[in-house]
Design a protein around this motif. Sequence first.
Motif, PDB file in Angstrom:
ATOM      1  N   MET A   1       0.840  -1.197   0.000  1.00 20.62           N
ATOM      2  CA  MET A   1       0.000   0.000   0.000  1.00 20.62           C
ATOM      3  C   MET A   1       0.873   1.244   0.000  1.00 20.62           C
ATOM      4  SD  MET A   1      -2.889   1.179   2.819  1.00 20.62           S
ATOM      5  CE  MET A   1      -3.951  -0.204   2.465  1.00 20.62           C
ATOM      6  N   ASN A   2       0.500   2.214  -0.829  1.00 21.75           N
ATOM      7  CA  ASN A   2       1.218   3.481  -0.856  1.00 21.75           C
ATOM      8  C   ASN A   2       1.027   4.237   0.454  1.00 21.75           C
ATOM      9  OD1 ASN A   2       2.015   3.010  -3.512  1.00 21.75           O
ATOM     10  ND2 ASN A   2       0.163   3.956  -4.342  1.00 21.75           N
ATOM     11  N   TRP A   3       1.893   5.272   0.640  1.00 19.10           N
ATOM     12  CA  TRP A   3       1.766   6.095   1.847  1.00 19.10           C
ATOM     13  C   TRP A   3       0.376   6.731   1.897  1.00 19.10           C
ATOM     14  CZ3 TRP A   3       0.703  10.802   3.929  1.00 19.10           C
ATOM     15  CH2 TRP A   3       1.232  11.098   5.188  1.00 19.10           C
ATOM     16  N   GLY A   4      -0.257   6.602   3.036  1.00 25.75           N
ATOM     17  CA  GLY A   4      -1.582   7.191   3.199  1.00 25.75           C
ATOM     18  C   GLY A   4      -1.783   7.665   4.620  1.00 25.75           C
ATOM     19  N   ILE A   5      -2.822   8.443   4.841  1.00 22.35           N
ATOM     20  CA  ILE A   5      -3.064   9.004   6.168  1.00 22.35           C
ATOM     21  C   ILE A   5      -4.549   8.967   6.489  1.00 22.35           C
ATOM     22  CG2 ILE A   5      -3.252  11.393   5.304  1.00 22.35           C
ATOM     23  CD1 ILE A   5      -1.785  12.236   7.928  1.00 22.35           C
ATOM     24  N   SER A   6      -4.849   8.594   7.726  1.00 22.79           N
ATOM     25  CA  SER A   6      -6.219   8.632   8.246  1.00 22.79           C
ATOM     26  C   SER A   6      -6.342   9.863   9.135  1.00 22.79           C
ATOM     27  CB  SER A   6      -6.524   7.369   9.062  1.00 22.79           C
ATOM     28  OG  SER A   6      -6.469   6.207   8.257  1.00 22.79           O
ATOM     29  N   ILE A   7      -7.267  10.745   8.808  1.00 20.03           N
ATOM     30  CA  ILE A   7      -7.494  11.964   9.580  1.00 20.03           C
ATOM     31  C   ILE A   7      -8.757  11.760  10.406  1.00 20.03           C
ATOM     32  CG2 ILE A   7      -7.899  14.453   9.479  1.00 20.03           C
ATOM     33  CD1 ILE A   7      -6.470  14.411   6.739  1.00 20.03           C
ATOM     34  N   ILE A   8      -8.609  11.778  11.723  1.00 24.48           N
ATOM     35  CA  ILE A   8      -9.720  11.496  12.632  1.00 24.48           C
ATOM     36  C   ILE A   8     -10.169  12.795  13.293  1.00 24.48           C
ATOM     37  CG2 ILE A   8     -10.407  10.279  14.735  1.00 24.48           C
ATOM     38  CD1 ILE A   8      -8.462   8.052  13.967  1.00 24.48           C
ATOM     39  N   ILE A   9     -11.459  13.104  13.130  1.00 24.80           N
ATOM     40  CA  ILE A   9     -12.008  14.336  13.695  1.00 24.80           C
ATOM     41  C   ILE A   9     -13.154  13.991  14.637  1.00 24.80           C
ATOM     42  CG2 ILE A   9     -12.988  16.613  13.196  1.00 24.80           C
ATOM     43  CD1 ILE A   9     -11.934  16.372  10.357  1.00 24.80           C
ATOM     44  N   PRO A  10     -12.937  14.067  15.963  1.00 24.63           N
ATOM     45  CA  PRO A  10     -14.061  13.901  16.893  1.00 24.63           C
ATOM     46  C   PRO A  10     -14.846  15.207  16.953  1.00 24.63           C
ATOM     47  CG  PRO A  10     -12.054  14.322  18.127  1.00 24.63           C
ATOM     48  CD  PRO A  10     -11.667  14.303  16.662  1.00 24.63           C
ATOM     49  N   VAL A  11     -16.161  15.119  17.022  1.00 17.03           N
ATOM     50  CA  VAL A  11     -16.962  16.343  17.053  1.00 17.03           C
ATOM     51  C   VAL A  11     -18.219  16.103  17.873  1.00 17.03           C
ATOM     52  CG1 VAL A  11     -18.102  15.723  14.871  1.00 17.03           C
ATOM     53  CG2 VAL A  11     -18.063  18.123  15.616  1.00 17.03           C
ATOM     54  N   TYR A  12     -18.575  17.133  18.632  1.00 25.70           N
ATOM     55  CA  TYR A  12     -19.807  17.080  19.421  1.00 25.70           C
ATOM     56  C   TYR A  12     -20.612  18.348  19.153  1.00 25.70           C
ATOM     57  CZ  TYR A  12     -23.004  17.297  23.395  1.00 25.70           C
ATOM     58  OH  TYR A  12     -24.129  17.405  24.172  1.00 25.70           O
ATOM     59  N   ASN A  13     -21.670  18.212  18.387  1.00 23.28           N
ATOM     60  CA  ASN A  13     -22.622  19.309  18.136  1.00 23.28           C
ATOM     61  C   ASN A  13     -21.968  20.578  17.591  1.00 23.28           C
ATOM     62  OD1 ASN A  13     -24.588  17.622  19.052  1.00 23.28           O
ATOM     63  ND2 ASN A  13     -24.951  18.687  20.985  1.00 23.28           N
ATOM     64  N   ASP A  14     -20.951  20.444  16.755  1.00 29.16           N
ATOM     65  CA  ASP A  14     -20.286  21.633  16.217  1.00 29.16           C
ATOM     66  C   ASP A  14     -20.116  21.471  14.703  1.00 29.16           C
ATOM     67  OD1 ASP A  14     -18.897  23.957  15.775  1.00 29.16           O
ATOM     68  OD2 ASP A  14     -17.064  23.334  16.804  1.00 29.16           O
ATOM     69  N   LEU A  15     -21.218  21.572  13.980  1.00 35.97           N
ATOM     70  CA  LEU A  15     -21.175  21.392  12.539  1.00 35.97           C
ATOM     71  C   LEU A  15     -20.372  22.489  11.861  1.00 35.97           C
ATOM     72  CD1 LEU A  15     -21.972  19.977   9.951  1.00 35.97           C
ATOM     73  CD2 LEU A  15     -24.156  21.212  10.007  1.00 35.97           C
ATOM     74  N   GLU A  16     -20.520  23.731  12.283  1.00 35.86           N
ATOM     75  CA  GLU A  16     -19.812  24.835  11.639  1.00 35.86           C
ATOM     76  C   GLU A  16     -18.305  24.702  11.829  1.00 35.86           C
ATOM     77  OE1 GLU A  16     -21.225  26.913   9.523  1.00 35.86           O
ATOM     78  OE2 GLU A  16     -22.988  25.666   9.935  1.00 35.86           O
ATOM     79  N   GLY A  17     -17.878  24.328  13.042  1.00 34.79           N
ATOM     80  CA  GLY A  17     -16.455  24.107  13.280  1.00 34.79           C
ATOM     81  C   GLY A  17     -15.923  22.951  12.463  1.00 34.79           C
ATOM     82  N   LEU A  18     -16.716  21.900  12.329  1.00 30.51           N
ATOM     83  CA  LEU A  18     -16.325  20.744  11.521  1.00 30.51           C
ATOM     84  C   LEU A  18     -16.146  21.146  10.061  1.00 30.51           C
ATOM     85  CD1 LEU A  18     -15.888  17.685  11.165  1.00 30.51           C
ATOM     86  CD2 LEU A  18     -18.381  17.472  10.916  1.00 30.51           C
ATOM     87  N   LYS A  19     -17.067  21.950   9.541  1.00 27.87           N
ATOM     88  CA  LYS A  19     -16.967  22.398   8.148  1.00 27.87           C
ATOM     89  C   LYS A  19     -15.684  23.173   7.914  1.00 27.87           C
ATOM     90  CE  LYS A  19     -21.937  22.793   7.110  1.00 27.87           C
ATOM     91  NZ  LYS A  19     -23.023  23.761   6.801  1.00 27.87           N
ATOM     92  N   ARG A  20     -15.364  24.090   8.841  1.00 26.06           N
ATOM     93  CA  ARG A  20     -14.150  24.904   8.676  1.00 26.06           C
ATOM     94  C   ARG A  20     -12.905  24.023   8.641  1.00 26.06           C
ATOM     95  NH1 ARG A  20     -17.038  28.535  12.007  1.00 26.06           N
ATOM     96  NH2 ARG A  20     -16.119  27.664  13.896  1.00 26.06           N
ATOM     97  N   THR A  21     -12.890  23.018   9.502  1.00 27.98           N
ATOM     98  CA  THR A  21     -11.715  22.139   9.554  1.00 27.98           C
ATOM     99  C   THR A  21     -11.598  21.300   8.286  1.00 27.98           C
ATOM    100  OG1 THR A  21     -11.787  22.032  11.972  1.00 27.98           O
ATOM    101  CG2 THR A  21     -10.628  20.261  10.843  1.00 27.98           C
ATOM    102  N   VAL A  22     -12.686  20.703   7.864  1.00 27.91           N
ATOM    103  CA  VAL A  22     -12.658  19.860   6.659  1.00 27.91           C
ATOM    104  C   VAL A  22     -12.261  20.685   5.438  1.00 27.91           C
ATOM    105  CG1 VAL A  22     -14.102  18.533   5.069  1.00 27.91           C
ATOM    106  CG2 VAL A  22     -14.269  18.141   7.536  1.00 27.91           C
ATOM    107  N   ASP A  23     -12.774  21.916   5.351  1.00 23.84           N
ATOM    108  CA  ASP A  23     -12.488  22.763   4.188  1.00 23.84           C
ATOM    109  C   ASP A  23     -11.003  23.076   4.022  1.00 23.84           C
ATOM    110  OD1 ASP A  23     -15.117  22.844   3.461  1.00 23.84           O
ATOM    111  OD2 ASP A  23     -15.526  24.823   4.313  1.00 23.84           O
ATOM    112  N   CYS A  24     -10.255  23.072   5.113  1.00 23.80           N
ATOM    113  CA  CYS A  24      -8.852  23.481   5.025  1.00 23.80           C
ATOM    114  C   CYS A  24      -7.881  22.309   4.975  1.00 23.80           C
ATOM    115  CB  CYS A  24      -8.496  24.393   6.203  1.00 23.80           C
ATOM    116  SG  CYS A  24      -8.393  23.528   7.782  1.00 23.80           S
ATOM    117  N   LEU A  25      -8.346  21.074   5.011  1.00 24.70           N
ATOM    118  CA  LEU A  25      -7.428  19.935   5.070  1.00 24.70           C
ATOM    119  C   LEU A  25      -6.612  19.786   3.789  1.00 24.70           C
ATOM    120  CD1 LEU A  25      -9.599  17.284   6.940  1.00 24.70           C
ATOM    121  CD2 LEU A  25      -7.577  18.482   7.794  1.00 24.70           C
ATOM    122  N   ALA A  26      -7.262  19.735   2.657  1.00 21.11           N
ATOM    123  CA  ALA A  26      -6.594  19.759   1.351  1.00 21.11           C
ATOM    124  C   ALA A  26      -5.401  18.806   1.252  1.00 21.11           C
ATOM    125  CB  ALA A  26      -6.135  21.183   1.038  1.00 21.11           C
TER     126      ALA A  26
END
Length: 254
Positions: A1-26
């Motif tokens: 398997m090629n180099w890969g990464i699992s990005i784990i984001i725990p979240v509790y009732n914070d959809l807007e914060g989750l969106k901001r984080t996902v948008d910048c991962l790139a």
Amino acid sequence: MNWGISIIIPVYNDLEGLKRTVDCLAVPDEFEHEIIICNDGANDAITNWIPDTPYFNLINLKERKGSYAARNEGIKKAIFDNILFVDADVELQPGWFQILKPLTERNDYIALEINVLSNNALSLLKRFSQFEEFDCDNYWQTHHFGPTACLFVKKQVFNNIGMFDHRLESGGDLEFGNRCWYSNVKMHYEKNQLIWHEPRSLSQKFRKHIRVMNGQLQLQKLYPNRPFQAHKSSFKGFVYKCFQSVNTLTKPEL
């Protein structure tokens, strides 16, 4: 398997914060990756928002179990050995991936400096966050850990020494980092200006302070013989720092 990464984001009732984080991962397209959203409490808005793409995986924890339990569930599902934990409301600036990837070739645990977004347009109480939040240099030098708000750990480390202690309300990053330190895990601290966290309001900061104090009590109870230093926290110290920061921020420049 090629180099890969699992990005784990725990979240509790914070959809807007989750969106901001996902948008910048790139993550660059040439690298395999997955984004695992650990929806603590199974918030319907978060469940319905998750994009229908192969990169996203959703874990719904129907009963709220806490961020460390949520991260543990993400670890079980991760398909790559490289794991990056990122909290909702954390922003990673362009270039984070190019700095992190080479470090993963020689380290199994990478603590990352986390900076607090602040400017003169914010209220004094929000600007207080820059004085109190994420003293990462001290965390590393004194306590040998990095905050799980943005932390890299290889999955083999969890296989070797165990998961985060899900019983802890706060301080699980301290306990796990300390466990890694005394297990001779290859650890590294990386200072940067690439990882930023939104400033908390005073009420948010107060709630976090209560969690930290409760976490310290749990650490003392669960690990009375462990050779780590818990960072000290008190209500008196919290109030003092509030006044100290306001005095600094309002002091006229000479």
